[in-house]
Design a protein around this motif. Structure first.
Motif, mmCIF file in Angstrom:
data_model
loop_
_atom_site.group_PDB
_atom_site.id
_atom_site.type_symbol
_atom_site.label_atom_id
_atom_site.label_comp_id
_atom_site.label_asym_id
_atom_site.label_seq_id
_atom_site.Cartn_x
_atom_site.Cartn_y
_atom_site.Cartn_z
ATOM 1 N N VAL A 1 -20.979 4.663 5.859
ATOM 2 C CA VAL A 1 -20.649 3.554 4.958
ATOM 3 C C VAL A 1 -21.440 2.315 5.352
ATOM 4 N N TYR B 1 0.839 -1.196 0.000
ATOM 5 C CA TYR B 1 0.000 0.000 0.000
ATOM 6 C C TYR B 1 0.876 1.249 0.000
ATOM 7 N N TRP C 1 -16.899 7.598 6.663
ATOM 8 C CA TRP C 1 -16.431 6.300 7.160
ATOM 9 C C TRP C 1 -16.371 6.327 8.658
ATOM 10 N N PRO C 2 -16.819 5.337 9.391
ATOM 11 C CA PRO C 2 -17.478 4.149 8.860
ATOM 12 C C PRO C 2 -19.009 4.156 9.040
ATOM 13 N N PHE D 1 -17.603 11.525 10.181
ATOM 14 C CA PHE D 1 -17.036 11.243 8.874
ATOM 15 C C PHE D 1 -17.934 10.255 8.160
ATOM 16 N N ILE E 1 -8.318 8.200 -1.153
ATOM 17 C CA ILE E 1 -9.172 7.358 -0.324
ATOM 18 C C ILE E 1 -9.620 8.130 0.916
ATOM 19 N N ARG E 2 -8.666 8.867 1.507
ATOM 20 C CA ARG E 2 -9.017 9.637 2.702
ATOM 21 C C ARG E 2 -10.079 10.661 2.381
ATOM 22 N N LEU F 1 -13.322 8.816 2.168
ATOM 23 C CA LEU F 1 -13.835 8.213 3.393
ATOM 24 C C LEU F 1 -14.071 9.228 4.512
ATOM 25 N N PHE F 2 -13.293 10.307 4.494
ATOM 26 C CA PHE F 2 -13.424 11.249 5.614
ATOM 27 C C PHE F 2 -14.141 12.517 5.215
#
Ligand code: FES
Lengths: 186, 582
Positions: B232, B8, B228-229, B226, B21-22, B25-26
């Motif tokens: 989600v 990663y 996430w999660p 956020f 991705i951040r 997700l955030f």
């Protein structure tokens, strides 16, 4: 899920780690599960040719190809194999599915599949050289079917011949796996 | 875990994927996660299912007049898992339509279409239209009766568009009539142009959504979270619910329906898919050339109003108007749909032709299992259709007319499985020969020599094994004459029995009336059984049953279909081949 580790430092919410862990796990699990369903459904259909019992290729049967009198001594002649054939949903009657060379030598008849045992090209009969010649990778075979030059792993594929009622030439038309030393029926 | 992390890191170093991705997700969810925010995600999910299942279906689909139905049939009934795959695709499409409405409702109720989100709303409306276009084009692709007739109505409506209508129709159909190019064009739209447009617009839609963020529903429920999660998880659960709904629909309706192949020569009650039913019903109120009003003008006005919603909704009053308009349309569509369904339910003509179509679909699918001729599956149905039309006024086929309708006033032998061993076992039973299923209602029944013969020779056959064996040998011999494709193997295996039966035929005296092969005499009073049930024999009797080879002057009512030119040779062949199971 490596991403979890990376994101755990992102926030500092005063919640029990248990609950957060559960929510994360559940999200990932459900997400993966719902995505897997259509994917699996598709792949199952994709691999149909592998899992299906081979109903399409039927057992080879003898086919009447010629009369003895039609054949000339010592000179191979080409005959098309016309058969009923099914292809997926379709059913065809009397379509060409391949060809054979018939060679008469003192009342005996030899039959060769015209398909090259190397990688499946159509082998020609060369009248000038009186031999069989594959135009793809230049394999040459003599009239006995033996490889005289070239890359083919085995001689030309001979087929079983039956003479019925004294004059009719019947041939059991079979196909063989290409590029193997042994003749393997497919 | 360590390895994965390293990989990663490596990937992030090269691509900067972590930041993306951040970012996703955030994303901040003002007031915390809520169930009402899930609709967009469920739609994305449904779209994903459609892309995946669609591409796999694509691998088995062949768009053309002679292969579209056939390949879909093959996917649906022959390929491992094909039934499920097609069911998923079909039912997800249905569910998606509902989700679209929910999403639209949520956006309007929550005022998420207002400034600065106007452009995104327009993206959404276009996406809605694209999705409906996907449904419409997909409906035709199986090339079955249902899709064919419904699409025909839709394209005829299109042809009615003022000025450009005719040209537009030619363009879409790829010609004046429905054919190969209609399918290739619809397929290119359905699997190429439309999905690519949907992807492009969805990317834009999501980008704009991110830019402006969620429209929080006031009052806020809690503190910000956020994406996430928590959100989600809610989204994931909602997607799961969508999937479960699709699965339930798939299993309760036994997958996606496939009608008989498209046939312009049969009457079929054309109906669009359920979500277009209200438009279909709407049209019923616009006679003649007013149709344009109901089909094009009014829907266009409604669409324009929806498009203008962000502008109308600037004032509080405007927003109220939008809400009213939305619910007005939904209620109106709901009522029209109900009326349409209800009218059909109480319409005996509709129900009858629907049932007939279903029977034909069943028949043709059974026949298609033995392979379809190159002319396409429709050719298979010609046999039973001609039988129903020309033969079923006297004969039956398994008690039916060949197309699945029960026949009660049968007056000539049933012909299902004609000349097969099973058939002859029934026919040649002393108690069955003169029953209504066979010769009971014909002129041959009266003072029937055959009946007398059977009673003399085979009385008590049920209890007498020796008799039964004799009969079986005769049956095998006789049935072998037919050279039925379904009995090739049996005929080959039972050579000895067949020979014995052939000899018995002479011994017990069948030959006094019937000829068979070498058993010949100068004069016969009953049909020649040489080649009985074969293609040639059947063609002969259909051509002229009063020929001396068959019933001669004793022929009952059977017309000479060939001799009197009631049927063409081709038609006779179609009936005969169907009877023989070819
Ligand atoms: S295929 Fe014939 S030599 Fe290669």
């Amino acid at each position: 899920m490596s991403t979890e580790d990376n994101f755990s430092d992102q926030e500092s919410q005063p919640e029990q780690p248990d609950r957060r862990g559960f929510i994360r796990g559940a999200s990932c699990f459900i997400g993966a599960a719902v995505g897997a369903v259509p994917m699996t459904a598709g792949i199952r259909v994709l691999i149909d040719p592998i899992v299906r019992k081979n109903s399409e290729s039927e057992k080879a049967e003898f086919i009447r190809l010629a009369e003895l009198t039609e054949l000339q001594d010592g000179e191979p002649m080409k005959f098309a194999i016309v058969e009923n054939k099914s292809d997926k949903w379709s059913r065809y009657t009397d379509v060409p599915v391949g060809a054979v060379y018939l060679l008469k030598r003192d009342e005996k008849v030899i039959a060769y599949n015209t398909v090259c045992p190397h990688l499946g090209c159509f082998v020609d009969y060369r009248k000038s050289e009186n031999d069989f010649f594959c135009p793809c990778h230049d394999s040459q075979f003599n009239l006995d079917g033996k490889l005289t030059k070239g890359v083919s792993p085995r001689p030309m594929d001979e087929l079983v011949v039956e003479i019925r009622n004294g004059v009719e030439v019947w041939v059991k038309f079979e196909r063989f796996k290409s590029n193997t030393k042994e003749k393997i029926v497919i | 875990m360590h390895r994965v992390k390293q990989l990663y890191e490596w990937l992030d170093n090269r691509t900067g994927v972590r930041d993306h991705i951040r970012e996703v997700l955030f994303e901040n969810v003002p007031g915390g996660s809520r169930w009402r925010y899930v609709w967009g995600s469920t739609l994305t999910f449904a779209l994903m299912i459609q892309f995946i299942t669609g591409i796999f279906l694509w691998m088995g689909y062949a768009p053309s007049g002679q292969t579209a139905w056939e390949s879909v049939y093959y996917i649906n009934y022959q390929m491992t898992g094909g039934h499920f795959l097609r069911g998923l695709h079909h039912w997800t499409a249905q569910v998606m339509t509902v989700l679209l409405v929910f999403h639209l409702m949520q956006v309007i109720i929550d005022g998420a279409y207002k400034a600065p989100r106007e452009v995104n709303f327009w993206f959404g409306v276009i996406l809605l239209k694209l999705t409906l276009a996907l449904s419409l084009t997909g409906y035709l692709l199986p090339w079955d009766q249902k899709g064919f007739w419904a699409t025909k109505v839709a394209t005829d409506i299109m042809g009615g568009t003022p000025i450009i209508g005719e040209q537009l129709k030619l363009l879409v159909l790829g010609g004046a009539d429905y054919g190969h190019h209609t399918l290739t064009r619809f397929f290119a739209l359905h699997a190429g142009i439309l999905p690519v447009s949907v992807i492009a617009l969805t990317v834009g839609h999501i980008y704009l959504f991110r830019r402006h963020g969620i429209t929080p529903k006031k009052p806020l429920k809690g503190s910000d979270e956020f994406f996430w999660p928590e959100q989600v998880l809610k989204d994931a659960v909602a997607c799961l619910a969508v999937l479960v709904t699709v699965l339930v629909l798939h299993f309760s309706f036994d997958g996606a329906h496939l009608d008989a192949p498209a046939d312009p020569s049969t009457n079929y009650p054309a109906r669009p898919d359920w979500y277009f039913l209200f438009l279909f019903q709407f049209l019923k109120y616009f006679p003649g050339h007013w149709e344009v009003l109901g089909a094009i003008v009014l829907p266009s006005i409604a669409m324009t109003l929806i498009f203008l919603m962000p502008i109308i909704g600037r004032s509080e009053k405007g927003h109220k108007f939008n809400l009213g308009l939305l619910f007005g349309i939904l209620v109106f569509a709901g009522i029209l749909t109900y009326v349409a369904v209800n009218q059909d339910r109480n319409n005996p003509t509709y129900l009858a032709s629907k049932a007939q179509a279903q029977r034909e679909a069943k028949i043709i699918k059974e026949m298609a299992a033995n392979g379809i001729p190159p002319e396409g599956a429709l050719a298979l149905l010609q046999g039973p259709k001609l039988f129903a039309q020309h033969c079923a006024s006297c004969h039956t086929y398994g008690g039916e007319n060949g197309l699945g309708n029960k026949v009660t006033d049968q007056s000539a032998p049933d012909l299902k499985g004609f000349a097969s061993r099973k058939y002859l076992t029934e026919l040649l039973h002393p108690k069955r020969f003169n029953s209504p299923e066979f010769f009971g209602n014909t002129a041959h029944a009266k003072k029937s020599k055959m009946q007398g013969f059977l009673e003399d020779e085979f009385d008590g056959i049920d209890d007498d094994e020796a008799l039964r064996n004799e009969m079986n040998q005769i049956i095998k011999a006789l049935s072998a004459e037919a050279k039925l494709p379904s009995q090739t193997k049996m005929d080959l295996n039972d050579k000895a029995d067949i020979q014995a039966g052939y000899e018995l035929f002479e011994e017990i005296g069948c030959v006094d009336c019937h000829a068979l092969g070498d058993w010949n005499a100068d004069e016969y009073s009953a049909p020649d059984l040489t080649g009985y049930g074969s293609r040639g024999w059947l063609m002969g009797i259909v051509d002229n049953p009063a020929h001396e080879r068959f019933y001669g002057s004793k022929n009952d009512r059977m017309p000479a279909f060939g001799k009197d030119e009631k049927l063409t040779r081709k038609q006779m062949e179609q009936i005969v081949d169907w009877l023989r199971g070819q």
